[in-house]
Every structure is written in structure tokens, then in C-alpha cells.
Design an enzyme around this catalytic site. Structure first.
Site, mmCIF file in Angstrom:
data_model
loop_
_atom_site.group_PDB
_atom_site.id
_atom_site.type_symbol
_atom_site.label_atom_id
_atom_site.label_comp_id
_atom_site.label_asym_id
_atom_site.label_seq_id
_atom_site.Cartn_x
_atom_site.Cartn_y
_atom_site.Cartn_z
ATOM 1 N N ILE A 99 24.080 66.873 66.122
ATOM 2 C CA ILE A 99 24.630 65.925 66.965
ATOM 3 C C ILE A 99 26.156 66.541 67.728
ATOM 4 C CG2 ILE A 99 25.833 63.710 67.596
ATOM 5 C CD1 ILE A 99 23.650 62.701 65.358
ATOM 6 N N HIS A 454 31.222 64.672 57.024
ATOM 7 C CA HIS A 454 32.213 65.102 57.882
ATOM 8 C C HIS A 454 33.574 65.318 57.240
ATOM 9 C CE1 HIS A 454 30.000 63.387 61.664
ATOM 10 N NE2 HIS A 454 29.280 64.426 61.040
#
Length: 518
Positions: A99, A454
Site C-alpha cells: 500500500i 510500521h
């Protein structure tokens, strides 16, 4: 420690052939007079269909291509999260959903305010324009009917606009505050293959540029110095042999927000007291190494569907929704991914049954700018010992993070009650309709919480007078020479959306900064 005549010497040694490392290797070797060695702990991704097929990404988690780092106990969150970090060329761009959002302008304004001069929106977006990856919204022929209905219902339930191309909103209109739509993905819509950092930047030059050397399945376990200058890296080869790889000009750390600070700490660069406590000789006292550990925490709401979920040809998480609750900030402060598979690892641990792989749909409310801050540290001087990761999930003093998750669960329920998505829903599996109060939803949301994978911020950029900054705005490690960092560890703050494009731009800009210093 210096290299013997039999040990290799290069102009630049890059530790980590991942998202940023692939970019830097490509850009530096554009000059045939410049020699570059990339040290990568994993194997190549070339001809590995399980890596190259984007839709197979879930099979890579906790596989032989995953370092699988675990968190320490999280008193207010989930203590069982496995932080997948890729052990393969291309790094997490060979492992994740790809993404691909450009950072928001205000995210970069936060960076410059934190002392990262030169990392303003105009500069970083210009580097995003240079990326070699094929970034595109999910192609029309790949669009899942259920996700299409979810997008329609999300717009109706929340009042946000449907956005055809999120990145166009950022690059041409200065960003967006709210919206729902198919996600931008770095892939080939005709083959379903990744357009990862390795595919875009390394595959075209491997075996073509003689000035590029790849050392695969090679573990970097210590940095080498001459005084305060980094001169190379001590590595272990696939055969178990110790070798020295020497850099004439610079060593560039691109091993990610876990392994870059880990390598610094093992080399005696970090908080002096912490290093002494674990038995590592202090070479350079640098208090910020391992601090400021950031993440995008998320929770989950899962439904059983009334009919089978249509198959996907992309990566089972094709749609995104952004909500802005705080009108004083132009950025969204709540994001959702929709998953066409049951993300049931954490709900199962809480006693919820899974409806099965073809009859489950999930929304994952996540916190774009979490206010909790964690820390990474060594548990042993042994390079084989994994570091301790304490993300300190949901520990911000005002409880902002937990409130964001509760709001997300309530909004998700509103969308599930809205047509045409409502017709897909048989029942809410988790947290279940019996949980209705803020306290109940907060307890569930925190215990079922997961990560969007992340980690960032553990070697953050800052101004010269910032004692907690690890690198300056040119990405040079403070107090040392010949040593630079270019990966998500340098983020002063977390970009609001998925950060892969930001990491790619760090690689592009790092290459220019390196060449300028040369």
C-alpha cells in the site's frame, strides 16, 4: 580493525537490501566509477514466486523469510504481537501489502518543525515523483464487489467523499482530510506481481552493473571504526565465516527501525548506561539510539458474511477509509483497512471463533499518529540475541490512542448497518454486539490490537542542538563520520498513512545527499 588484502573494499557499503537500501544501491551505481556493496541478511527474491506474487503476502508472515520480533509485555495492550520483518532482498517491500501513500504535507511540516531541515513537503514530493515503482490504484479488473459495496456504504454512513486516486489528491491538491476508495498499490496489474524496491531498483541492474556487489544471506553484526570514522562492517557469511567488508567513503545503514539501532548498539553506539548494563563497551554515547519507537497500532472488528467473499487478485486488503475527527488539523486522524480474510490471531486468543477463510470480513481501525512512544534495547551483547521491543501501546497520558480505537469500532458498526454493505453481513463476530460501552470497547480494542507492521523513529533526525537526535538532516550519525542512516528509523514522527513511499523517498534523497558530500 582494517581489512586484509583478501577482504573486499568498496566505496560504499550498504547494510540492508530493503526498501531504502535498494534505492540507494541503484542510484549510487549509476556512476560506473563508484563501487557499492549491499549486505543483505536474506536470500534473493528473484524467481521466488511466493514473494513476487503480492496476493501471497500472508504466507510470508512468520515464515523462514521473517525475523519475527516479539514485543515485551504490554500492560495496556496485546503482549503477543509478532512484528514481522522481512529476511529477503527488497526487505519489507518484498513482504508487505505494498500500500503506497505519499506522505501528507502536514506530516512533513512536523518533520521540519522537529529540526529536519530540507525535508519539507515540496522537496519530498519531488523525490516521490522520481520513484521507479509502478504505483497505481487497484486496477478496475481487480476490484472486488464486496469492497465496492463497502466503499459505497462507508461514504453514505460517514459523509466522506469517494476518492479515485488518493495520491493524486496529495500530489496535485495538497492532500486530503477524509475519503474512502480503493488503495494505491505498488504492483503490476497484469501479472499481480510486486513492484517492490528490489523489483523496481535492483532486478534491472543485477548482473548488469559490474560496480554492484550483493552479499546475500550475510549477517552484519558489528560496525568497524578507525577513531570516530566508520570504516566497514564485520559480517558472517552463509558458510559461517567471519569477514570484514571495508568502505572507502561511507557505511550506510538501511536495516530498518529495529535492526539499524540494534547494529549501532552492538557496535557500542548508543546510550552509554544502557550499553554498560548489557556488557557492551561504549564507543560513542548517543542517547537517542533505540528511543522514540513509533508504530501504527490497529484493532479489529470482524463479521461473518451471509455469502462467500469474492476472491481477490491483489492482496486481500484493497480498500481504505480516512476520517477526520479533529477539525483543527487538516489530516485524517482515524484510518481503516478492510480485509477480505479473517484476521483472527488475536480475536481467537480472546475466545472468539473464526467464521472461516471465505466467510469473514474485517475492518481494522488504526491510529495514524499514535501518541504513545516506545523504546528498543539490547538484551545481550550476543548479536544473535533479539532486542527487546517495548512499543508501550496505549500508554499516552490522555488516552488518545484508546479513544481513537473506540471511535473506530463505533464507526465500523455504523458502516455495517448501511447498505449495500449491510446485505453482506450475517453477524458481528468480534467484539460482538453485547459489548457496547466505551469501557468494554476499549478493553476489547486494546487486547485485540495488532500492528500495521510500521516500526519507525528509533534513530530520528533532528537539529544540531537536539540531544535526542541520532542523525542530522543529511542523515549523518551525530559525532561520527563515514556513517549514515537511511530507513524508517530516521523518521522524527510517523507519517499518517502507510509509510513505504516515505521510506523510498528517504532512499532517493539519501543518494543525492551522499553524492553531494562526495
Amino acid at each position: 580493525m582494517s581489512a586484509s588484502h583478501s577482504e573486499p573494499v568498496y566505496d560504499y557499503v550498504i547494510v540492508g537490501g530493503g526498501t531504502a537500501g535498494s534505492v540507494i544501491a541503484n542510484r549510487l551505481t549509476e556512476d560506473p566509477r563508484t563501487s557499492v556493496c549491499v549486505i543483505e541478511g536474506g536470500p534473493t527474491d528473484q524467481d521466488q514466486d511466493r514473494v513476487l506474487r503480492l496476493r501471497d503476502w500472508l504466507e510470508l508472515l512468520e515464515s523462514d523469510l521473517d525475523y519475527a520480533y516479539r514485543t515485551v509485555e504490554q500492560p495496556r495492550g496485546n503482549s503477543h504481537i509478532v512484528h514481522s520483518r522481512a529476511r529477503v532482498l527488497g526487505g519489507c517491500s518484498s513482504h508487505n501489502t505494498l500500500i503506497s501513500f505519499r506522505p501528507f504535507p502536514q506530516d512533513l511540516a512536523d518533520w521540519t518543525a522537529a529540526g529536519a531541515a530540507g525535508w519539507d513537503n515540496a522537496t519530498v514530493q519531488a523525490y516521490a515523483d522520481r520513484l521507479k515503482n509502478n504505483i497505481t490504484p487497484v486496477a478496475p479488473h481487480d476490484r472486488n464487489a464486496l469492497v465496492t459495496d463497502w466503499i459505497t456504504a462507508s461514504a453514505a454512513a460517514t459523509g466522506v467523499p469517494v476518492i479515485e486516486d488518493f495520491n493524486a489528491e496529495t500530489s496535485h491538491r495538497g492532500g486530503f482530510s477524509q475519503g474512502v476508495g480503493f488503495l494505491p498499490v505498488s504492483y503490476d496489474p497484469y501479472t499481480g506481481h510486486r513492484s517492490s524496491a528490489s523489483v523496481a531498483y535492483l532486478h534491472p541492474i543485477i548482473g548488469v552493473r559490474e560496480n554492484l556487489t550483493l552479499m546475500l544471506e550475510t549477517w552484519a553484526h558489528r560496525l568497524l571504526f578507525d577513531g570516530d570514522r566508520a570504516t566497514g562492517v564485520a559480517v558472517t557469511t552463509p558458510e559461517g565465516r567471519e569477514r570484514t567488508v571495508t568502505a572507502r567513503r561511507e557505511v550506510i545503514l538501511c536495516a530498518g527501525a529495529i535492526d539499524t539501532p540494534r547494529l549501532l548498539l552492538l557496535s557500542g553506539v548508543g546510550p552509554a548506561d544502557d550499553l554498560r548494563d548489557v556488557g557492551v563497551e561504549v564507543r560513542h554515547d548517543l542517547p537517542g539510539v533505540g528511543e522514540n519507537l513509533l508504530d501504527h497500532p490497529e484493532s479489529i472488528i470482524m463479521w461473518e458474511t451471509s455469502r462467500e467473499v469474492p476472491d481477490t487478485t491483489v492482496m486481500f486488503s484493497d480498500g481504505g477509509l480516512f476520517i477526520r475527527r479533529d477539525t483543527t488539523d487538516p489530516r485524517p486522524d482515524l484510518m481503516f483497512h478492510i480485509y477480505q480474510v479473517p484476521f483472527d490471531d488475536n480475536t481467537a486468543r480472546l475466545g472468539y471463533d473464526s467464521p472461516g477463510p471465505r466467510n469473514a470480513i474485517c475492518m481494522t481501525p488504526n491510529i495514524p499518529r499514535s501518541r504513545s512512544r516506545g523504546k528498543l534495547w539490547l538484551t545481550s551483547p550476543d548479536p544473535a540475541a533479539k532486542p527487546a521491543l517495548d512499543f508501550r501501546y496505549f500508554t499516552d497520558p490522555e488516552d488518545y490512542d484508546a479513544r481513537t480505537i473506540v471511535d473506530g469500532l463505533r464507526i465500523a458498526r455504523d458502516i455495517a448497518a448501511t447498505e449495500p454493505f449491510a446485505s453482506w453481513i450475517e453477524r458481528e463476530v468480534a467484539p460482538g454486539p453485547a459489548l457496547t460501552t466505551d469501557a468494554e470497547l476499549s478493553e476489547y480494542g486494546r487486547r485485540a490490537a495488532h500492528t500495521v507492521y510500521h516500526p519507525a523513529g528509533t534513530c530520528r533526525m533532528g537539529a544540531a542542538d537536539d540531544p535526542a537526535a541520532v542523525v542530522d538532516p543529511a542523515l549523518r550519525v551525530r559525532g561520527l563520520s563515514g556513517l549514515r542512516i537511511a530507513d524508517a528509523s530516521v523518521f522524527p514522527t510517523m507519517p499518517s498513512p502507510n509509510p513505504m513511499v516515505t521510506v523510498l523517498t528517504v532512499g532517493e534523497r539519501a543518494a543525492d545527499l551522499i553524492r553531494a558530500d562526495r
